[in-house]
Write a protein that holds these residues in place. Structure first.
Motif, PDB file in Angstrom:
ATOM      1  N   GLN A 177     -13.213-106.338 -67.793  1.00 22.14           N
ATOM      2  CA  GLN A 177     -13.781-106.903 -66.578  1.00 22.14           C
ATOM      3  C   GLN A 177     -12.678-107.446 -65.672  1.00 22.14           C
ATOM      4  N   GLU A 178     -11.706-108.108 -66.264  1.00 17.33           N
ATOM      5  CA  GLU A 178     -10.577-108.621 -65.489  1.00 17.33           C
ATOM      6  C   GLU A 178      -9.799-107.474 -64.848  1.00 17.33           C
ATOM      7  N   LEU A 179      -9.590-106.408 -65.599  1.00 15.60           N
ATOM      8  CA  LEU A 179      -8.910-105.231 -65.051  1.00 15.60           C
ATOM      9  C   LEU A 179      -9.708-104.619 -63.907  1.00 15.60           C
ATOM     10  N   ALA A 180     -11.039-104.576 -64.062  1.00 10.61           N
ATOM     11  CA  ALA A 180     -11.888-103.999 -63.016  1.00 10.61           C
ATOM     12  C   ALA A 180     -11.810-104.806 -61.725  1.00 10.61           C
ATOM     13  N   VAL A 181     -11.810-106.139 -61.832  1.00 11.75           N
ATOM     14  CA  VAL A 181     -11.726-106.991 -60.641  1.00 11.75           C
ATOM     15  C   VAL A 181     -10.403-106.772 -59.925  1.00 11.75           C
ATOM     16  N   ILE A 182      -9.302-106.750 -60.680  1.00 13.31           N
ATOM     17  CA  ILE A 182      -7.984-106.555 -60.075  1.00 13.31           C
ATOM     18  C   ILE A 182      -7.892-105.179 -59.422  1.00 13.31           C
ATOM     19  N   THR A 183      -8.400-104.153 -60.093  1.00 12.20           N
ATOM     20  CA  THR A 183      -8.307-102.785 -59.576  1.00 12.20           C
ATOM     21  C   THR A 183      -9.130-102.613 -58.307  1.00 12.20           C
ATOM     22  N   SER A 212       0.878-110.385 -59.371  1.00  9.75           N
ATOM     23  CA  SER A 212       1.779-110.630 -60.494  1.00  9.75           C
ATOM     24  C   SER A 212       2.219-112.083 -60.563  1.00  9.75           C
ATOM     25  N   HIS A 213       2.379-112.703 -59.404  1.00  6.69           N
ATOM     26  CA  HIS A 213       2.903-114.071 -59.356  1.00  6.69           C
ATOM     27  C   HIS A 213       1.818-115.117 -59.588  1.00  6.69           C
ATOM     28  N   TYR A 214       0.588-114.839 -59.171  1.00  7.04           N
ATOM     29  CA  TYR A 214      -0.484-115.835 -59.247  1.00  7.04           C
ATOM     30  C   TYR A 214      -1.666-115.388 -60.113  1.00  7.04           C
ATOM     31  N   ALA A 215      -2.204-114.192 -59.838  1.00  6.85           N
ATOM     32  CA  ALA A 215      -3.478-113.809 -60.454  1.00  6.85           C
ATOM     33  C   ALA A 215      -3.374-113.589 -61.958  1.00  6.85           C
ATOM     34  N   LEU A 216      -2.259-113.030 -62.424  1.00 12.58           N
ATOM     35  CA  LEU A 216      -2.150-112.733 -63.853  1.00 12.58           C
ATOM     36  C   LEU A 216      -2.114-113.992 -64.712  1.00 12.58           C
ATOM     37  N   HIS A 217      -1.855-115.137 -64.095  1.00 14.47           N
ATOM     38  CA  HIS A 217      -1.901-116.396 -64.844  1.00 14.47           C
ATOM     39  C   HIS A 217      -3.342-116.860 -65.066  1.00 14.47           C
ATOM     40  N   GLY A 223      -6.129-109.522 -71.329  1.00 14.34           N
ATOM     41  CA  GLY A 223      -6.345-108.965 -70.007  1.00 14.34           C
ATOM     42  C   GLY A 223      -5.039-108.665 -69.291  1.00 14.34           C
ATOM     43  N   ARG A 224      -4.049-109.547 -69.453  1.00 15.66           N
ATOM     44  CA  ARG A 224      -2.740-109.322 -68.831  1.00 15.66           C
ATOM     45  C   ARG A 224      -2.074-108.078 -69.416  1.00 15.66           C
ATOM     46  N   GLN A 225      -2.145-107.932 -70.722  1.00 10.00           N
ATOM     47  CA  GLN A 225      -1.544-106.777 -71.370  1.00 10.00           C
ATOM     48  C   GLN A 225      -2.263-105.485 -71.001  1.00 10.00           C
ATOM     49  N   VAL A 226      -3.586-105.533 -70.973  1.00  9.64           N
ATOM     50  CA  VAL A 226      -4.367-104.351 -70.606  1.00  9.64           C
ATOM     51  C   VAL A 226      -4.092-103.954 -69.164  1.00  9.64           C
TER      52      VAL A 226
END
Length: 247
Positions: A177-183, A212-217, A223-226
């Motif tokens: 789900q996190e990957l889908a939101v970012i994509t 990379s600087h804000y959202a991945l935190h 989710g970060r690795q995926v």
């Protein structure tokens, strides 16, 4: 098919470039990167365009043709240089060359867009007084370039911060789900920039850096690795298809 190239193949490559930037070294070298990437590209663009117009323009090409070729030739390819450099032994130089290459390409794309937009906007004026239309075209080109550069930067930054805020506020329990939101949201920024006549490439790269600087935190470790693995794979596949397609 240019539409398919810009719609499907290019975005994963550009977004992963911004996503994989080594933030500490990139921002530490940012003044040098901007100096070489922006002012160096503009200087190279001016020199090449003037040379082409003086040498060939009067006989073969119009001024806007020389400017367009100057913008294209000013986009130097740093891939071969990066292959020679070792990321581990010369990390500072690697980050500088990588950042300059990305900014150089982005500035060249914005320059080319500004030239095309100015050429279309001054076709009617060119039928009138040559001197006034030439002066208008020159001023319009500078304003268009500044407008495209700044608005694309702002759109990419806003999209990246919006993704970070969405991930922080939404209760997502799954890495997919996190990957889908970012994509979806990052790709939306690319499409929005393209629809509004801005530089989708610059906007998407800036969005990747901000993500990379804000959202991945704001995502889980899984989710970060995926996310990094998925975009690295998509970028690798897109580059392979581009090399096969273009040659």
């Amino acid at each position: 098919n240019a539409a398919g190239f810009f719609t499907y193949l290019l975005p994963p490559v550009i977004f992963y470039c911004g996503l994989s930037v080594e933030k500490s070294r990139f921002f530490m070298a940012l003044p040098s990167i901007l100096t070489f990437g922006v002012f160096g590209t503009l200087a190279s663009f001016a020199i090449i365009s003037i040379f082409l117009y003086v040498a060939l323009g009067f006989a073969l090409f119009k001024l806007e043709d020389c400017l367009a070729m100057g913008a294209i030739f000013a986009a130097t390819d740093s891939v071969a240089t990066l292959q020679v450099l070792d990321r581990d032994s010369t990390p500072g130089l690697f980050s500088l060359v990588f950042g300059e290459g990305v900014v150089n390409d982005a500035v060249s794309v914005v320059l080319l867009g500004a030239i095309a937009s100015t050429a279309k906007g001054t076709e009617a004026a060119a039928a009138g007084d040559d001197e006034s239309s030439s002066a208008f075209a020159g001023g319009s080109f500078v304003l268009t370039f500044i407008y495209l550069l700044l608005t694309s930067l702002v759109l990419g930054t806003a999209a990246g911060l919006g993704i970070a805020s969405a991930l922080k506020r939404l209760a997502l329990n799954d890495a997919h789900q996190e990957l889908a939101v970012i994509t979806l949201l990052s790709y939306l920024s690319y499409l929005l920039a393209d629809v509004t006549g801005l530089s989708g490439i610059l906007s998407l790269f800036v969005c990747g850096v901000v993500v990379s600087h804000y959202a991945l935190h704001n995502v889980s470790d899984e989710g970060r690795q995926v996310t990094m693995t998925a975009f690295r794979t998509a970028s690798y596949l897109a580059e392979g298809i581009i090399f096969i397609y273009v040659g």
